[in-house]
Design a protein around this motif. Structure first.
Motif, PDB file in Angstrom:
ATOM      1  N   TYR A  14       0.827  -1.211   0.000  1.00  0.00           N
ATOM      2  CA  TYR A  14       0.000   0.000   0.000  1.00  0.00           C
ATOM      3  C   TYR A  14       0.861   1.260   0.000  1.00  0.00           C
ATOM      4  CZ  TYR A  14      -3.146   3.525   2.049  1.00  0.00           C
ATOM      5  OH  TYR A  14      -3.860   4.662   2.319  1.00  0.00           O
ATOM      6  N   ASP A  15       0.570   2.163  -0.932  1.00  0.00           N
ATOM      7  CA  ASP A  15       1.270   3.442  -1.038  1.00  0.00           C
ATOM      8  C   ASP A  15       0.260   4.557  -1.292  1.00  0.00           C
ATOM      9  OD1 ASP A  15       3.407   5.253  -1.121  1.00  0.00           O
ATOM     10  OD2 ASP A  15       3.764   4.941  -3.262  1.00  0.00           O
ATOM     11  N   GLU A  16      -0.706   4.670  -0.407  1.00  0.00           N
ATOM     12  CA  GLU A  16      -1.761   5.679  -0.439  1.00  0.00           C
ATOM     13  C   GLU A  16      -2.582   5.648  -1.726  1.00  0.00           C
ATOM     14  OE1 GLU A  16      -0.384   9.564   0.665  1.00  0.00           O
ATOM     15  OE2 GLU A  16       0.094   8.931   2.706  1.00  0.00           O
ATOM     16  N   THR A  17      -2.246   6.467  -2.705  1.00  0.00           N
ATOM     17  CA  THR A  17      -3.062   6.534  -3.914  1.00  0.00           C
ATOM     18  C   THR A  17      -2.815   5.385  -4.869  1.00  0.00           C
ATOM     19  OG1 THR A  17      -1.421   7.959  -5.004  1.00  0.00           O
ATOM     20  CG2 THR A  17      -3.203   9.052  -3.804  1.00  0.00           C
ATOM     21  N   ARG A  18      -1.874   4.524  -4.540  1.00  0.00           N
ATOM     22  CA  ARG A  18      -1.569   3.405  -5.427  1.00  0.00           C
ATOM     23  C   ARG A  18      -1.134   2.190  -4.609  1.00  0.00           C
ATOM     24  NH1 ARG A  18       4.478   4.250  -7.985  1.00  0.00           N
ATOM     25  NH2 ARG A  18       5.548   4.531  -5.994  1.00  0.00           N
ATOM     26  N   LEU A  19      -1.091   1.046  -5.292  1.00  0.00           N
ATOM     27  CA  LEU A  19      -0.523  -0.182  -4.757  1.00  0.00           C
ATOM     28  C   LEU A  19       0.651  -0.571  -5.651  1.00  0.00           C
ATOM     29  CD1 LEU A  19      -3.792  -2.229  -4.160  1.00  0.00           C
ATOM     30  CD2 LEU A  19      -2.395  -1.145  -2.413  1.00  0.00           C
ATOM     31  N   VAL A  20       1.743  -1.038  -5.041  1.00  0.00           N
ATOM     32  CA  VAL A  20       2.933  -1.427  -5.794  1.00  0.00           C
ATOM     33  C   VAL A  20       3.110  -2.939  -5.648  1.00  0.00           C
ATOM     34  CG1 VAL A  20       5.399  -1.075  -6.116  1.00  0.00           C
ATOM     35  CG2 VAL A  20       3.974   0.826  -5.316  1.00  0.00           C
ATOM     36  N   TYR A  21       3.153  -3.644  -6.778  1.00  0.00           N
ATOM     37  CA  TYR A  21       3.239  -5.100  -6.745  1.00  0.00           C
ATOM     38  C   TYR A  21       4.609  -5.563  -6.255  1.00  0.00           C
ATOM     39  CZ  TYR A  21      -1.134  -5.605  -9.305  1.00  0.00           C
ATOM     40  OH  TYR A  21      -2.455  -5.580  -9.677  1.00  0.00           O
ATOM     41  N   ALA A  22       4.596  -6.450  -5.264  1.00  0.00           N
ATOM     42  CA  ALA A  22       5.820  -7.040  -4.724  1.00  0.00           C
ATOM     43  C   ALA A  22       5.964  -8.500  -5.114  1.00  0.00           C
ATOM     44  CB  ALA A  22       5.832  -6.918  -3.192  1.00  0.00           C
ATOM     45  N   LEU A  23       4.843  -9.183  -5.367  1.00  0.00           N
ATOM     46  CA  LEU A  23       4.855 -10.581  -5.813  1.00  0.00           C
ATOM     47  C   LEU A  23       3.882 -10.722  -6.978  1.00  0.00           C
ATOM     48  CD1 LEU A  23       4.560 -12.379  -2.350  1.00  0.00           C
ATOM     49  CD2 LEU A  23       6.632 -12.156  -3.715  1.00  0.00           C
ATOM     50  N   ARG A  24       4.294 -11.462  -8.013  1.00  0.00           N
ATOM     51  CA  ARG A  24       3.433 -11.658  -9.184  1.00  0.00           C
ATOM     52  C   ARG A  24       3.484 -13.116  -9.593  1.00  0.00           C
ATOM     53  NH1 ARG A  24       1.938  -7.018 -12.777  1.00  0.00           N
ATOM     54  NH2 ARG A  24       0.046  -7.924 -11.911  1.00  0.00           N
ATOM     55  N   MET A  25       2.344 -13.776  -9.537  1.00  0.00           N
ATOM     56  CA  MET A  25       2.241 -15.190  -9.900  1.00  0.00           C
ATOM     57  C   MET A  25       1.231 -15.284 -11.029  1.00  0.00           C
ATOM     58  SD  MET A  25       2.304 -16.735  -6.051  1.00  0.00           S
ATOM     59  CE  MET A  25       3.560 -16.145  -4.889  1.00  0.00           C
ATOM     60  N   GLN A  26       1.749 -15.409 -12.245  1.00  0.00           N
ATOM     61  CA  GLN A  26       0.948 -15.168 -13.421  1.00  0.00           C
ATOM     62  C   GLN A  26       0.231 -16.404 -13.953  1.00  0.00           C
ATOM     63  OE1 GLN A  26       0.603 -11.915 -14.361  1.00  0.00           O
ATOM     64  NE2 GLN A  26       1.780 -11.695 -12.489  1.00  0.00           N
ATOM     65  N   SER A  27      -0.814 -16.136 -14.716  1.00  0.00           N
ATOM     66  CA  SER A  27      -1.504 -17.193 -15.439  1.00  0.00           C
ATOM     67  C   SER A  27      -0.928 -17.279 -16.847  1.00  0.00           C
ATOM     68  CB  SER A  27      -3.012 -16.900 -15.507  1.00  0.00           C
ATOM     69  OG  SER A  27      -3.251 -15.818 -16.395  1.00  0.00           O
ATOM     70  N   LYS A  28      -1.446 -18.187 -17.637  1.00  0.00           N
ATOM     71  CA  LYS A  28      -0.926 -18.404 -18.993  1.00  0.00           C
ATOM     72  C   LYS A  28      -1.183 -17.236 -19.929  1.00  0.00           C
ATOM     73  CE  LYS A  28      -5.187 -20.887 -20.191  1.00  0.00           C
ATOM     74  NZ  LYS A  28      -5.809 -20.715 -18.870  1.00  0.00           N
ATOM     75  N   ARG A  29      -2.072 -16.320 -19.534  1.00  0.00           N
ATOM     76  CA  ARG A  29      -2.463 -15.250 -20.452  1.00  0.00           C
ATOM     77  C   ARG A  29      -1.593 -14.013 -20.358  1.00  0.00           C
ATOM     78  NH1 ARG A  29      -6.923 -17.079 -17.965  1.00  0.00           N
ATOM     79  NH2 ARG A  29      -6.864 -15.330 -16.506  1.00  0.00           N
ATOM     80  N   GLU A  30      -0.708 -13.934 -19.384  1.00  0.00           N
ATOM     81  CA  GLU A  30      -0.068 -12.665 -19.080  1.00  0.00           C
ATOM     82  C   GLU A  30       1.048 -12.299 -20.050  1.00  0.00           C
ATOM     83  OE1 GLU A  30      -1.523 -10.800 -17.071  1.00  0.00           O
ATOM     84  OE2 GLU A  30      -2.876 -12.367 -16.409  1.00  0.00           O
ATOM     85  N   THR A  31       1.294 -10.991 -20.149  1.00  0.00           N
ATOM     86  CA  THR A  31       2.359 -10.448 -20.985  1.00  0.00           C
ATOM     87  C   THR A  31       3.634 -10.281 -20.168  1.00  0.00           C
ATOM     88  OG1 THR A  31       1.829  -8.152 -20.443  1.00  0.00           O
ATOM     89  CG2 THR A  31       0.637  -9.149 -22.289  1.00  0.00           C
ATOM     90  N   PHE A  32       4.710  -9.956 -20.858  1.00  0.00           N
ATOM     91  CA  PHE A  32       5.992  -9.728 -20.186  1.00  0.00           C
ATOM     92  C   PHE A  32       5.869  -8.660 -19.106  1.00  0.00           C
ATOM     93  CE2 PHE A  32       9.615  -6.693 -20.295  1.00  0.00           C
ATOM     94  CZ  PHE A  32      10.500  -7.428 -19.528  1.00  0.00           C
ATOM     95  N   TYR A  33       5.271  -7.522 -19.444  1.00  0.00           N
ATOM     96  CA  TYR A  33       5.200  -6.422 -18.482  1.00  0.00           C
ATOM     97  C   TYR A  33       4.414  -6.803 -17.237  1.00  0.00           C
ATOM     98  CZ  TYR A  33       7.188  -3.198 -21.887  1.00  0.00           C
ATOM     99  OH  TYR A  33       8.025  -2.580 -22.770  1.00  0.00           O
ATOM    100  N   ALA A  34       3.394  -7.618 -17.412  1.00  0.00           N
ATOM    101  CA  ALA A  34       2.547  -7.981 -16.271  1.00  0.00           C
ATOM    102  C   ALA A  34       3.248  -8.890 -15.277  1.00  0.00           C
ATOM    103  CB  ALA A  34       1.268  -8.651 -16.764  1.00  0.00           C
TER     104      ALA A  34
END
Length: 269
Positions: free
Chosen positions: A125-145
């Motif tokens: 949590y960063d007030e007006t936004r959330l910053v991703y610390a962990l990303r566990m992707q599905s088969k549909r995701e792109t590089f950036y995601a």
């Protein structure tokens, strides 16, 4: 409109105030230089860095030289500009390995991903936004995601509304009003009063649901991770494709396991 890969950071007050005797302005300017890359789509020239950092070209040149000597900025392969240096990743690793919330959340999120078999993320949590610390992707995701550090606004994302629901209503409204309310899709809700109604629904349900508001064709559930006093630390996000799920079925399947995962993390803090 800001890049969908990076939400607007909280608006800062004058962090170079003359009455702050502990503030080191040279360090502040160095961070402004590094922050110049936040919205860049490629290497930046010296003049571009100076303009984005809002400092004069001479100061930018000295700071870039210092940061490059230390490995925090590097020349691009075509020698046409500058890019962030590899040593910045050392600090990313330090944050992720030392943050107690990330430490506690990681094994729980791994199990959640096995259970739901859809995209599972954890954000701070960063007030007006959330910053991703962990990303566990599905088969549909792109590089950036797949990249940590990707940030999303609190006002129109499932995790964001979940953390807003963990705040007192007045504090949540203040954050919404301090946010630039972009329309990320044709269904993004930008009316502060309606956003607050949705936050109240999340408070009642114990989780937030967002459909098509931030990513077209996506349904997402967010559950807040909180301190012992209830203050939000971050959120679990679980997202699925509307081509594979109806919103009702996704909520029925994902909400109980996401809520249980959040309860496990909160209980371990």
């Amino acid at each position: 409109m800001s890049s969908i890969l990076r939400a607007d950071p909280p608006r800062q007050s004058n962090f170079q105030a003359d009455d702050d005797r502990l503030f080191v302005r040279a360090v502040g300017r160095a961070m402004q230089v590094l922050s110049a890359f936040h919205q860049a789509s490629g290497p930046l020239s010296l003049s571009e860095i100076a303009a984005r950092a809002e400092i004069d070209r001479s100061a930018a040149q000295r700071l870039i030289h210092t940061l490059a000597t230390l490995g925090y900025i590097r020349r691009s392969a075509d020698d046409r500009g500058y890019l962030p240096g590899i040593r910045l990743l050392d600090h990313t690793l330090d944050l992720l390995r030392l943050d107690p919330v990330v430490q506690k959340a990681t094994p729980v999120l791994l199990e959640l991903r096995k259970t739901i078999r859809e995209r599972v993320d954890f954000s701070l949590y960063d007030e007006t936004r959330l910053v991703y610390a962990l990303r566990m992707q599905s088969k549909r995701e792109t590089f950036y995601a797949t990249l940590v550090g990707h940030s999303v606004p609190t006002f129109c994302t499932a995790g964001g509304r979940a953390v807003l629901a963990a705040l007192p209503a007045e504090a949540a409204r203040d954050i919404v009003l301090r946010t630039t309310l972009h329309s990320y899709t044709s269904k993004t809700e930008t009316d502060p009063d309606i956003i607050m109604q949705l936050v109240e629904s999340a408070r009642t349900d114990g989780y937030a649901v967002v459909i098509d508001e931030f990513v077209q064709g996506e349904v997402a559930i967010g559950v807040a991770i909180t301190q012992h006093d209830g203050a939000p630390l971050g959120a679990i996000h679980v997202a699925g494709s509307l081509s594979e799920w109806t919103p009702e079925e996704f909520v029925r399947q994902a909400a109980p396991v996401a809520t249980e995962a959040a309860r496990a993390i909160n209980g371990s803090l």
